[in-house]
Design a protein around this motif. Structure first.
Motif, PDB file in Angstrom:
ATOM      1  N   THR A 206       0.808  -1.341  -0.045  1.00 28.71           N
ATOM      2  CA  THR A 206       0.087   0.078  -0.106  1.00 28.71           C
ATOM      3  C   THR A 206       0.865   1.182   0.074  1.00 28.71           C
ATOM      4  N   LEU A 207       0.501   2.178  -0.720  1.00 35.70           N
ATOM      5  CA  LEU A 207       1.564   3.158  -1.074  1.00 35.70           C
ATOM      6  C   LEU A 207       0.605   4.573  -1.287  1.00 35.70           C
ATOM      7  N   ALA A 208       0.763   5.424  -0.391  1.00 37.13           N
ATOM      8  CA  ALA A 208       0.164   6.943  -0.571  1.00 37.13           C
ATOM      9  C   ALA A 208       1.220   7.498  -1.512  1.00 37.13           C
ATOM     10  N   VAL A 209       0.610   8.555  -2.621  1.00 36.10           N
ATOM     11  CA  VAL A 209       1.413   9.298  -3.324  1.00 36.10           C
ATOM     12  C   VAL A 209       0.771  10.757  -3.446  1.00 36.10           C
ATOM     13  N   ASP A 210       1.452  11.632  -3.097  1.00 35.16           N
ATOM     14  CA  ASP A 210       1.270  12.983  -2.999  1.00 35.16           C
ATOM     15  C   ASP A 210       1.089  13.624  -4.151  1.00 35.16           C
ATOM     16  N   VAL A 211       0.457  14.849  -4.596  1.00 32.83           N
ATOM     17  CA  VAL A 211       0.556  15.505  -5.670  1.00 32.83           C
ATOM     18  C   VAL A 211       1.722  15.996  -6.017  1.00 32.83           C
ATOM     19  N   GLY A 212       2.186  16.382  -7.233  1.00 33.81           N
ATOM     20  CA  GLY A 212       3.605  16.912  -7.823  1.00 33.81           C
ATOM     21  C   GLY A 212       4.059  16.504  -8.881  1.00 33.81           C
ATOM     22  N   THR A 213       4.938  17.327  -9.162  1.00 29.74           N
ATOM     23  CA  THR A 213       5.687  16.929 -10.606  1.00 29.74           C
ATOM     24  C   THR A 213       6.587  15.537 -10.429  1.00 29.74           C
ATOM     25  N   THR A 214       7.301  15.549  -9.498  1.00 28.88           N
ATOM     26  CA  THR A 214       8.256  14.327  -9.373  1.00 28.88           C
ATOM     27  C   THR A 214       7.537  13.164  -8.921  1.00 28.88           C
ATOM     28  N   THR A 215       6.328  13.188  -7.892  1.00 25.23           N
ATOM     29  CA  THR A 215       5.628  12.184  -7.794  1.00 25.23           C
ATOM     30  C   THR A 215       4.760  11.568  -8.951  1.00 25.23           C
ATOM     31  N   TYR A 216       4.370  12.590  -9.677  1.00 24.43           N
ATOM     32  CA  TYR A 216       3.931  12.153 -11.081  1.00 24.43           C
ATOM     33  C   TYR A 216       4.608  11.317 -11.970  1.00 24.43           C
ATOM     34  N   LEU A 217       6.099  11.873 -12.175  1.00 23.57           N
ATOM     35  CA  LEU A 217       6.911  11.071 -12.701  1.00 23.57           C
ATOM     36  C   LEU A 217       7.274   9.634 -12.321  1.00 23.57           C
ATOM     37  N   MET A 218       7.295   9.770 -10.865  1.00 21.33           N
ATOM     38  CA  MET A 218       7.584   8.180 -10.196  1.00 21.33           C
ATOM     39  C   MET A 218       6.476   7.264 -10.745  1.00 21.33           C
ATOM     40  N   ALA A 219       5.251   8.070 -10.275  1.00 18.56           N
ATOM     41  CA  ALA A 219       3.967   6.921 -10.767  1.00 18.56           C
ATOM     42  C   ALA A 219       4.132   6.306 -12.095  1.00 18.56           C
ATOM     43  N   GLY A 220       4.597   7.053 -13.009  1.00 18.93           N
ATOM     44  CA  GLY A 220       4.742   6.310 -14.392  1.00 18.93           C
ATOM     45  C   GLY A 220       5.727   5.111 -14.295  1.00 18.93           C
ATOM     46  N   HIS A 221       6.564   4.848 -13.183  1.00 17.03           N
ATOM     47  CA  HIS A 221       7.419   3.539 -13.403  1.00 17.03           C
ATOM     48  C   HIS A 221       6.816   2.631 -12.462  1.00 17.03           C
ATOM     49  N   LEU A 222       5.565   2.871 -12.055  1.00  9.47           N
ATOM     50  CA  LEU A 222       4.793   1.897 -11.371  1.00  9.47           C
ATOM     51  C   LEU A 222       3.733   1.169 -11.883  1.00  9.47           C
ATOM     52  N   ARG A 223       3.709   1.598 -13.237  1.00 10.74           N
ATOM     53  CA  ARG A 223       2.361   0.892 -13.845  1.00 10.74           C
ATOM     54  C   ARG A 223       2.452  -0.795 -13.956  1.00 10.74           C
ATOM     55  N   ASP A 224       3.314  -1.538 -13.683  1.00  8.43           N
ATOM     56  CA  ASP A 224       3.450  -2.862 -14.052  1.00  8.43           C
ATOM     57  C   ASP A 224       3.441  -3.445 -12.612  1.00  8.43           C
ATOM     58  N   ALA A 225       3.116  -2.620 -11.446  1.00 15.07           N
ATOM     59  CA  ALA A 225       3.448  -3.413  -9.971  1.00 15.07           C
ATOM     60  C   ALA A 225       1.843  -3.748  -9.717  1.00 15.07           C
ATOM     61  N   ALA A 226       1.549  -4.893 -10.201  1.00 14.29           N
ATOM     62  CA  ALA A 226       0.389  -5.633  -9.962  1.00 14.29           C
ATOM     63  C   ALA A 226      -0.003  -5.789  -8.668  1.00 14.29           C
ATOM     64  N   HIS A 227       0.944  -5.972  -7.566  1.00 11.80           N
ATOM     65  CA  HIS A 227       0.601  -6.277  -6.319  1.00 11.80           C
ATOM     66  C   HIS A 227       0.482  -5.118  -5.581  1.00 11.80           C
ATOM     67  N   LEU A 228       0.407  -3.793  -5.966  1.00 12.05           N
ATOM     68  CA  LEU A 228       0.443  -2.466  -5.299  1.00 12.05           C
ATOM     69  C   LEU A 228      -1.047  -1.808  -5.363  1.00 12.05           C
ATOM     70  N   LYS A 229      -1.321  -1.396  -4.206  1.00  4.79           N
ATOM     71  CA  LYS A 229      -2.350  -0.483  -4.259  1.00  4.79           C
ATOM     72  C   LYS A 229      -2.150   0.983  -4.079  1.00  4.79           C
TER      73      LYS A 229
END
Length: 286
Positions: A124-147
């Motif tokens: 379980t991961l909380a992700v804040d608003v922002g440009t760097t967090t947005y870029l980070m989220a793009g690397h998590l698209r294949d993390a099937a186990h992640l909420k």
């Protein structure tokens, strides 16, 4: 009686001489400490005590004196050079998201990629608003186990169709940032507990980290309160910058990921708060 007086005079002279030698030794130690700092930028108490042949306690007293004189800044286990009082820039207006995304893009991409490698294994991961967090989220698209739990509509759209389950807080939308805020959003996420949270910031000083808006700050503080591992992403262009709201102090975060070593005063504050500082390697895609 004359012999006794002579003995007292001699003892006094020896005591005075001893005090004078002690003052000289202290002066020599201080010079050696500052000389070492000028060459290396930091010192450890145990190492410099062994080098000078004195106790750790003696060196700690020396560091206290030198800090009072503004010559160094004490940190856990030693000291760093005191930088000249640096001016702190005040950002009174929040730039548009697209403009922020372009600014320092190489550094942000490196930080985002590195952060993604650290959090991808959590559930379980909380992700804040922002440009760097947005870029980070793009690397998590294949993390099937992640909420992923977020108050950023941009991040939820970016992950739409990807493997992670995405949960968005309900509330009012701040249009330009595409962030969700308000008491409903806060109450929803306040009931949860996250393995980790990744936060963005508009800037940091030795006092802590900042944001432009009251609205988004409320959600950032929820993430800080309700997460085990609390990661702050901040590119080095944001050092010595502040904005409207101080989100928190360094004691409230577990880790800082950046692209360059922080300046001494910020580094000292991070060390004192026992924050794990990680320097992201360059991102191969840049």
């Amino acid at each position: 009686m004359a012999e006794e007086a002579s003995f007292r005079d001699k003892a006094g002279e020896e005591q005075a001489g001893g005090d004078e030698r002690q003052r000289m030794l202290s002066h020599v130690r201080h010079s050696r400490i500052l000389e070492h700092l000028s060459m290396t930028g930091s010192i450890g108490v145990t190492a410099i005590a062994a080098d000078l042949g004195v106790s750790d306690m003696t060196i700690r007293r020396d560091l206290v004196e030198l800090e009072r004189e503004g010559r160094l800044v004490r940190v856990h286990g030693g000291a760093v050079l005191a930088d000249a009082p640096a001016s702190i820039a005040m950002d009174s207006e929040e730039p548009r998201f697209d403009a922020r995304l372009r600014r320092g893009s190489d550094a942000k991409s490196a930080i985002a990629a590195y952060a993604a490698t650290l959090v991808a294994g959590y559930r379980t991961l909380a992700v804040d608003v922002g440009t760097t967090t947005y870029l980070m989220a793009g690397h998590l698209r294949d993390a099937a186990h992640l909420k992923v739990f977020t108050n950023s509509l941009r991040i939820s759209a970016l992950l739409d169709g990807g493997a992670p389950e995405v949960y968005v807080a309900g509330g009012r939308v701040r249009a330009e940032e595409m962030s969700v805020y308000g008491p409903t959003a806060v109450a929803q996420f306040e009931k949860l507990w996250f393995d980790a949270a990744v936060l963005g910031t508009s800037g940091i000083t030795a006092e802590g980290f900042f944001d432009y808006s009251f609205e988004d700050t409320d959600m950032k503080r929820v993430y800080l309160r309700r997460s085990g591992l609390r990661i702050l992403l901040c590119d080095s262009a944001k050092f010595q910058r502040m904005s409207l709201v101080q989100v928190g102090a360094f004691s409230e975060i577990s880790m800082l990921i950046t692209d360059a070593e922080p300046p001494p005063r910020i580094a000292a504050a991070l060390t004192a708060a026992r924050v794990d500082v990680r320097i992201a390697p360059p991102y191969p895609g840049n």
